[in-house]
Design a protein around this motif. Structure first.
Motif, short mmCIF file in Angstrom:
data_model
loop_
_atom_site.label_atom_id
_atom_site.label_comp_id
_atom_site.label_asym_id
_atom_site.label_seq_id
_atom_site.Cartn_x
_atom_site.Cartn_y
_atom_site.Cartn_z
N SER A 162 -7.76 11.79 7.42
CA SER A 162 -6.67 11.90 8.41
C SER A 162 -5.40 12.54 7.87
CB SER A 162 -6.31 10.50 8.94
OG SER A 162 -7.36 9.99 9.69
N PHE A 163 -5.16 12.39 6.58
CA PHE A 163 -3.81 12.74 6.07
C PHE A 163 -3.79 13.86 5.02
CE2 PHE A 163 -3.09 8.34 7.57
CZ PHE A 163 -1.95 8.54 8.32
N LEU B 287 0.84 -1.20 0.00
CA LEU B 287 0.00 0.00 0.00
C LEU B 287 0.87 1.25 0.00
CD1 LEU B 287 -3.14 0.74 2.08
CD2 LEU B 287 -1.13 2.15 2.48
N SER B 288 0.50 2.23 -0.79
CA SER B 288 1.16 3.53 -0.77
C SER B 288 0.19 4.52 -0.16
CB SER B 288 1.54 3.92 -2.19
OG SER B 288 1.42 5.31 -2.35
N LEU B 289 0.64 5.20 0.89
CA LEU B 289 -0.26 6.10 1.62
C LEU B 289 -0.70 7.27 0.74
CD1 LEU B 289 -1.63 6.20 4.34
CD2 LEU B 289 0.37 7.35 5.28
N GLU B 290 0.22 7.78 -0.10
CA GLU B 290 -0.16 8.95 -0.92
C GLU B 290 -1.19 8.55 -1.97
OE1 GLU B 290 2.95 7.75 -0.75
OE2 GLU B 290 3.73 7.36 -2.76
N GLU C 217 6.53 12.45 3.95
CA GLU C 217 6.66 11.50 5.06
C GLU C 217 6.34 10.05 4.69
OE1 GLU C 217 5.73 14.74 8.62
OE2 GLU C 217 4.23 13.22 8.14
N THR C 218 5.81 9.82 3.48
CA THR C 218 5.47 8.44 3.12
C THR C 218 6.73 7.66 2.74
OG1 THR C 218 5.12 8.94 0.78
CG2 THR C 218 3.21 9.17 2.26
N ASP C 219 6.58 6.33 2.67
CA ASP C 219 7.72 5.47 2.34
C ASP C 219 8.37 5.89 1.02
OD1 ASP C 219 7.07 4.05 4.61
OD2 ASP C 219 6.06 2.41 3.55
N HIS C 220 7.52 6.08 -0.01
CA HIS C 220 8.09 6.40 -1.33
C HIS C 220 8.58 7.84 -1.38
CE1 HIS C 220 9.03 5.23 -5.36
NE2 HIS C 220 8.43 6.30 -5.85
#
Lengths: 240, 240
Positions: free
Chosen positions: B189-190, B152-155, B200-203
């Motif tokens: 939330s984001f 999963l990618s948060l963005e 701040e996301t992983d990618h």
């Protein structure tokens, strides 16, 4: 200590889990059923990836102490002694027995993660006991949600988020990934009333339609036991 | 009208998309780059599933009007004219050109969804235009997040949630799945500070480490264009 969450087993292959500490969650209903069976004295649960394999290995090799349990698309499989309702796994029926277990999502997720160094089963029923054990273990963790036929399951995701949140206390330096941050957010939004959550998710709705509404109440019980199912040597037993 | 969200292309096979209306999101950076290229006058983007295929089909068949663009693990591929930074796709360079495009997650997600009846590309840059068009179209929608190497990618998830939220207005009777409910929750939330989210996301973190921090600002621009990329006949063009 890093915690990652997979929202479906299709996100990884079997070798991904090699050497990892993995927690499989299938709130509705495999995790909850396995926990109930072990609480009620089952000797072990043997999770399998196909119905055919369940039938094959149950043919007498356990000397009459074996039960076949599980479901396909929520319904008990023809010829199986038990379905996938926790309420079927009573002391009378399961005590001392080996149970060969197949379910559409849960047992297949467990089998997929079989190369893990540590493999646990969690639901809302044993959430705090599981979190306490993982804190003591202090290893990186992969939480594997069984999901819903390759799709995200909201109840598994919220349970995963609750587990991350419970471990992520001030005395632990936890590295969170995009997925574990997402899980915590879902936990914060949906966990106020777990029974209501379960009755509104895609799979909860299907269970209600198919006559299993009473299972939701059992599956929603938070911390009703300290039993931690642990997979080793192809069988799930109570962690001692 | 039903809206579903896939958080990774691995959750489905190619035939799943047959006849569906699909929106592919890869905020960092393929969606944003494709939108920028079309804004700046590129004739078309030809997404491909492998680098080898990109090289193969770019060998002269477009009469010298072809550029190779894309990345592997964030870095421009050797021999390619362009990487995957929106800032490279300027008017001077892309106007009138066909661009054969490969990226680790985004182009492969688009190719996977190629049997869709309608296939659109969305990012924060064209969010409102995309939502308005989908409301008019009034079909069931699958939002396919390109994700991050099967994770999963948060963005992408937050962008998907924003799209669901924008469509889910009072005059539409929208059926939400577990996944689209989860996406809306992540959006709520984001999304207050999109640039902060991306950083701040992983990618996002990986892109910053690899020197692409300035791309995040472009990718975070909300509704900077009304261009809607539309895939048809193996190429992505501006929807007229």
């Amino acid at each position: 200590m890093k915690i990652d969450v997979l929202f479906s087993p299709v996100q990884s292959d079997e070798l991904y889990f090699t050497g990892k500490t993995t927690v499989v969650i299938d709130v509705l209903r495999a995790s909850s059923t396995i926990i109930t069976a072990l609480m009620n004295g089952a000797k072990e649960i043997i999770p399998v990836g196909t119905v055919e394999f369940a039938v094959k290995i149950s043919g007498g090799i356990f000397g009459g102490q074996t039960l076949l349990g599980g479901e396909r698309n929520t319904i008990k499989i023809e010829g199986f002694a038990l379905g996938n309702s926790p309420s079927e796994y009573t002391k009378d029926i399961v005590s001392g027995k080996s149970i060969v277990f197949y379910s559409t999502n849960g047992s297949r997720a467990i089998v997929k993660a079989k190369y893990s160094a540590n493999l646990f089963i969690c639901s809302f029923n044993n959430l705090k006991a599981m979190a306490d054990h993982l804190k003591k273990l202090n290893e990186d963790i992969v939480i594997l949600c069984s999901g819903n036929n390759s799709f995200l399951s909201l109840e598994d995701s919220v349970c995963a988020g609750m587990l991350v949140n419970e471990i992520n206390t001030e005395d632990k330096a936890i590295v969170l990934t995009d997925s574990s941050k997402a899980a915590i957010t879902l936990f914060n939004s949906f966990s106020k009333n777990i029974l209501k959550l379960l009755s509104e998710t895609d799979h909860g709705q299907l269970l209600i339609t198919n006559g299993f509404e009473s299972d939701l109440k059992t599956c929603a019980e938070l911390d009703s036991t300290e039993v931690i199912p642990y997979y080793s040597g192809n069988a799930i037993k109570v962690l001692k």
